[in-house]
Design an enzyme around this catalytic site. Structure first.
Site, PDB file in Angstrom:
ATOM      1  N   PHE A  11      20.461 -26.528  64.780  1.00 48.12           N
ATOM      2  CA  PHE A  11      19.957 -25.203  64.407  1.00 48.12           C
ATOM      3  C   PHE A  11      19.737 -25.075  62.893  1.00 48.12           C
ATOM      4  O   PHE A  11      18.613 -24.859  62.416  1.00 48.12           O
ATOM      5  CB  PHE A  11      20.941 -24.157  64.941  1.00 48.12           C
ATOM      6  CG  PHE A  11      20.811 -22.783  64.377  1.00 48.12           C
ATOM      7  CD1 PHE A  11      19.580 -22.137  64.321  1.00 48.12           C
ATOM      8  CD2 PHE A  11      21.939 -22.101  63.926  1.00 48.12           C
ATOM      9  CE1 PHE A  11      19.472 -20.849  63.806  1.00 48.12           C
ATOM     10  CE2 PHE A  11      21.842 -20.818  63.425  1.00 48.12           C
ATOM     11  CZ  PHE A  11      20.606 -20.197  63.348  1.00 48.12           C
ATOM     12  N   GLU A  83      30.202 -30.991  65.598  1.00 50.49           N
ATOM     13  CA  GLU A  83      30.305 -30.233  66.848  1.00 50.49           C
ATOM     14  C   GLU A  83      30.616 -28.821  66.388  1.00 50.49           C
ATOM     15  O   GLU A  83      31.640 -28.582  65.734  1.00 50.49           O
ATOM     16  CB  GLU A  83      31.414 -30.802  67.722  1.00 50.49           C
ATOM     17  CG  GLU A  83      31.088 -32.160  68.336  1.00 50.49           C
ATOM     18  CD  GLU A  83      30.001 -32.097  69.398  1.00 50.49           C
ATOM     19  OE1 GLU A  83      29.792 -31.011  69.981  1.00 50.49           O
ATOM     20  OE2 GLU A  83      29.356 -33.125  69.643  1.00 50.49           O
ATOM     21  N   THR A 124      32.240 -23.772  56.746  1.00 51.47           N
ATOM     22  CA  THR A 124      32.177 -22.461  57.403  1.00 51.47           C
ATOM     23  C   THR A 124      33.259 -21.512  56.899  1.00 51.47           C
ATOM     24  O   THR A 124      34.344 -21.946  56.499  1.00 51.47           O
ATOM     25  CB  THR A 124      32.329 -22.665  58.929  1.00 51.47           C
ATOM     26  OG1 THR A 124      32.607 -21.416  59.541  1.00 51.47           O
ATOM     27  CG2 THR A 124      33.481 -23.599  59.269  1.00 51.47           C
ATOM     28  N   ASP A 125      32.985 -20.217  57.021  1.00 44.35           N
ATOM     29  CA  ASP A 125      34.007 -19.206  56.680  1.00 44.35           C
ATOM     30  C   ASP A 125      35.184 -19.240  57.659  1.00 44.35           C
ATOM     31  O   ASP A 125      36.243 -18.676  57.377  1.00 44.35           O
ATOM     32  CB  ASP A 125      33.402 -17.798  56.629  1.00 44.35           C
ATOM     33  CG  ASP A 125      32.842 -17.285  57.949  1.00 44.35           C
ATOM     34  OD1 ASP A 125      32.803 -18.052  58.933  1.00 44.35           O
ATOM     35  OD2 ASP A 125      32.452 -16.096  57.999  1.00 44.35           O
ATOM     36  N   GLU A 126      35.000 -19.911  58.803  1.00 50.69           N
ATOM     37  CA  GLU A 126      36.081 -19.921  59.805  1.00 50.69           C
ATOM     38  C   GLU A 126      37.323 -20.651  59.304  1.00 50.69           C
ATOM     39  O   GLU A 126      38.402 -20.469  59.848  1.00 50.69           O
ATOM     40  CB  GLU A 126      35.588 -20.544  61.113  1.00 50.69           C
ATOM     41  CG  GLU A 126      34.391 -19.799  61.644  1.00 50.69           C
ATOM     42  CD  GLU A 126      34.095 -20.029  63.115  1.00 50.69           C
ATOM     43  OE1 GLU A 126      35.013 -20.421  63.859  1.00 50.69           O
ATOM     44  OE2 GLU A 126      32.946 -19.803  63.501  1.00 50.69           O
ATOM     45  N   TYR A 149      37.840 -26.320  66.430  1.00 49.34           N
ATOM     46  CA  TYR A 149      36.625 -26.417  65.604  1.00 49.34           C
ATOM     47  C   TYR A 149      36.940 -26.111  64.145  1.00 49.34           C
ATOM     48  O   TYR A 149      36.650 -26.909  63.250  1.00 49.34           O
ATOM     49  CB  TYR A 149      35.538 -25.457  66.123  1.00 49.34           C
ATOM     50  CG  TYR A 149      34.448 -25.213  65.107  1.00 49.34           C
ATOM     51  CD1 TYR A 149      33.567 -26.231  64.758  1.00 49.34           C
ATOM     52  CD2 TYR A 149      34.311 -23.977  64.463  1.00 49.34           C
ATOM     53  CE1 TYR A 149      32.569 -26.027  63.803  1.00 49.34           C
ATOM     54  CE2 TYR A 149      33.321 -23.764  63.512  1.00 49.34           C
ATOM     55  CZ  TYR A 149      32.457 -24.787  63.179  1.00 49.34           C
ATOM     56  OH  TYR A 149      31.479 -24.581  62.234  1.00 49.34           O
ATOM     57  N   LYS A 153      36.983 -28.528  60.789  1.00 47.13           N
ATOM     58  CA  LYS A 153      36.165 -28.259  59.608  1.00 47.13           C
ATOM     59  C   LYS A 153      37.061 -28.149  58.363  1.00 47.13           C
ATOM     60  O   LYS A 153      36.731 -28.690  57.310  1.00 47.13           O
ATOM     61  CB  LYS A 153      35.353 -26.968  59.776  1.00 47.13           C
ATOM     62  CG  LYS A 153      34.236 -27.027  60.786  1.00 47.13           C
ATOM     63  CD  LYS A 153      33.139 -28.031  60.501  1.00 47.13           C
ATOM     64  CE  LYS A 153      32.267 -27.660  59.329  1.00 47.13           C
ATOM     65  NZ  LYS A 153      31.069 -28.584  59.252  1.00 47.13           N
ATOM     66  N   LYS A 188      25.754 -19.627  71.494  1.00 50.40           N
ATOM     67  CA  LYS A 188      26.346 -18.781  70.460  1.00 50.40           C
ATOM     68  C   LYS A 188      25.959 -17.331  70.745  1.00 50.40           C
ATOM     69  O   LYS A 188      24.982 -17.065  71.447  1.00 50.40           O
ATOM     70  CB  LYS A 188      25.842 -19.202  69.075  1.00 50.40           C
ATOM     71  CG  LYS A 188      26.029 -20.682  68.758  1.00 50.40           C
ATOM     72  CD  LYS A 188      27.427 -21.022  68.324  1.00 50.40           C
ATOM     73  CE  LYS A 188      27.697 -22.519  68.238  1.00 50.40           C
ATOM     74  NZ  LYS A 188      26.963 -23.234  67.227  1.00 50.40           N
ATOM     75  N   ASN A 248      31.115  -7.287  67.225  1.00 54.36           N
ATOM     76  CA  ASN A 248      30.244  -7.946  68.211  1.00 54.36           C
ATOM     77  C   ASN A 248      29.518  -6.943  69.094  1.00 54.36           C
ATOM     78  O   ASN A 248      28.346  -7.120  69.421  1.00 54.36           O
ATOM     79  CB  ASN A 248      31.062  -8.891  69.090  1.00 54.36           C
ATOM     80  CG  ASN A 248      31.604 -10.070  68.304  1.00 54.36           C
ATOM     81  OD1 ASN A 248      31.062 -10.422  67.258  1.00 54.36           O
ATOM     82  ND2 ASN A 248      32.672 -10.682  68.801  1.00 54.36           N
ATOM     83  N   PRO A 273      40.750 -17.660  73.850  1.00 48.85           N
ATOM     84  CA  PRO A 273      42.118 -17.911  73.348  1.00 48.85           C
ATOM     85  C   PRO A 273      42.093 -18.102  71.824  1.00 48.85           C
ATOM     86  O   PRO A 273      41.217 -18.777  71.307  1.00 48.85           O
ATOM     87  CB  PRO A 273      42.531 -19.228  74.035  1.00 48.85           C
ATOM     88  CG  PRO A 273      41.543 -19.448  75.130  1.00 48.85           C
ATOM     89  CD  PRO A 273      40.294 -18.697  74.779  1.00 48.85           C
ATOM     90  N   TYR A 332      32.259 -19.689  81.440  1.00 50.85           N
ATOM     91  CA  TYR A 332      32.230 -18.295  81.891  1.00 50.85           C
ATOM     92  C   TYR A 332      32.732 -18.126  83.319  1.00 50.85           C
ATOM     93  O   TYR A 332      33.219 -17.048  83.665  1.00 50.85           O
ATOM     94  CB  TYR A 332      30.818 -17.710  81.741  1.00 50.85           C
ATOM     95  CG  TYR A 332      30.408 -17.606  80.287  1.00 50.85           C
ATOM     96  CD1 TYR A 332      30.876 -16.573  79.485  1.00 50.85           C
ATOM     97  CD2 TYR A 332      29.593 -18.582  79.709  1.00 50.85           C
ATOM     98  CE1 TYR A 332      30.538 -16.511  78.135  1.00 50.85           C
ATOM     99  CE2 TYR A 332      29.255 -18.520  78.365  1.00 50.85           C
ATOM    100  CZ  TYR A 332      29.726 -17.487  77.587  1.00 50.85           C
ATOM    101  OH  TYR A 332      29.400 -17.426  76.260  1.00 50.85           O
TER     102      TYR A 332
END
Ligand code: NAD
Ligand code: TYD
Length: 339
Positions: A11, A83, A124-126, A149, A153, A188, A248, A273, A332
């Site tokens: 992306f 990933e 990433t900000d994560e 993830y 990172k 996403k 969200n 989770p 899902y």
């Protein structure tokens, strides 16, 4: 200048490659494994350009990375390959650790051996974890990752920094907030909600939908990376945020309004989770040092993104076939509908 881009079929990487070919005179070599997230259709606009070359390969393959850097002699590496999805990292952490940690290590070793002049690591900000309002992470904030993830990172960020401190490799790290825009894989939040809304399928909202993310249009991110590539100081970290924090549920409602679909499509499902409640970033350092600022407002960016998905139904159909269905069922199918 010639740059080696990793993960340029994904992306953000593909948006970066398209921008670099269109707006600079740089040459680009794109190393990508073409995982489920890599898609050469994203690069149609540049595939015949003489300044662009694609190499199919794995960043964890040390011999390949070594030979490629030796042959191409890039002045800079811009490292996107990863990933990138939190939910997949929860369902199956192994590929995340392998690519995000071992793959970054392999790229660093290649860069060190061949004395590459600049290594831009796209993070990433994560890595800062969940922050209470009104805190905004600056680059000095501690790493506090929550998912496999974001932990991988954060680990890769530390590894990159260690190559600067120990080996004097000229690295720069960027940490961006949640990106959105065309060519985004529909696992996403935003592309999933757009494509499900088009099909009148339920829009699965995790938990109460009040988790907050800061949204950054993908081209604004790519311009930030270009600014860091050109002007970022060695060994430094630069946050790249969209300056637009939204829960969200607000994002999902905007998607429904812009696609003309009813709010009855919203389906509250069991929470992710370890779900981080809120991310927020200060990009003041990047703005001050390079003059960069995000240009796209969220409403216009979302409209543009929806228009792209509307016009590119075949792209969506192709990426949603096959393995996507298996993932969808796995992620899902097991979640209960809540409320
Ligand atoms: P993406 O999942 O769309 O694309 C990842 C690309 O990397 C794909 O083309 C894939 O084929 C390639 N790849 C994966 N494993 C590989 C391997 N072992 N060897 C070679 N190529 C491999 O991801 P994205 O959303 O474009 O994210 C790109 C980078 O930006 C990632 O490092 C991600 O952590 C970071 N980032 C993403 C966001 C976001 O909101 N998407 C925000 C901040 C930072
Ligand atoms: P995502 O796009 O996966 O990005 P990240 O987790 O890396 O921030 O998710 C963005 C937010 O949307 C996050 O709080 C999780 C939530 N979300 C849902 O509520 N439902 C979904 O189906 C998805 C994919 C995400």
């Amino acid at each position: 200048m010639k740059i080696l881009v990793t993960g340029g079929a994904g992306f953000i990487g593909s948006a970066f490659v398209r921008m670099v070919i269109a707006e600079t005179d740089f040459g680009v070599v794109n190393l990508d494994k073409l995982t489920y997230a890599g898609n050469l259709e994203n690069l149609k606009a540049v595939e015949r350009n003489e300044r662009y070359r694609f190499v199919h390969g794995d960043i964890c393959d040390g011999a390949l990375v070594d030979a490629l850097i030796e042959a191409e002699k890039p002045e800079a590496i811009v490292h996107f390959a990863a990933e990138s999805h939190v939910d997949r990292s929860i369902l199956s952490p192994e590929p995340v650790i392998r690519t995000n940690l071992n793959g970054t290590f392999t790229m660093l070793e290649g860069a060190r051996k061949h004395k590459v002049g600049r290594f831009v690591h796209v993070s990433t900000d994560e890595v800062y974890g969940s922050l209470e309002a009104p805190l905004e992470a600056t680059e000095e904030f501690p790493l506090n990752a929550s998912s496999p993830y974001s932990a991988a990172k954060a680990g890769s960020d530390l590894l990159v920094r260690s190559y600067f401190v120990t080996f004097k490799l000229p690295v720069v790290i960027t940490r961006a907030s949640n990106n959105y825009g065309p060519h985004h894989f529909p696992e996403k939040l935003i592309p999933l909600m757009i494509t499900n809304a088009f099909d009148d399928r339920p829009l699965p909202v995790y938990g109460d939908g009040q988790q907050v993310r800061d949204w950054l249009y993908v081209d604004d991110h790519c311009r930030g990376i270009l600014a860091v590539l050109r002007k970022g100081r060695e060994g430094e970290i630069y946050n790249i945020g969209g300056n637009r924090s939204l829960p969200n549920l607000d994002v999902v409602r905007q998607v429904l309004a812009l696609t003309g679909k009813p709010e009855s499509l919203i389906q509250y499902v069991t929470d992710r989770p370890g779900h981080d409640r809120r991310y927020a970033l200060s990009s003041e350092k990047l703005m001050r040092e390079t003059g960069w600022a995000p240009a796209m407002d969220f409403e216009t960016g979302l409209e543009r993104t929806i228009a792209w998905y509307r016009a590119n139904g075949e792209w969506v159909a192709r990426v949603r076939s096959g393995a996507y269905r298996e993932y969808y069922e796995k992620n899902y199918g097991g979640r209960e509908t809540v409320g």
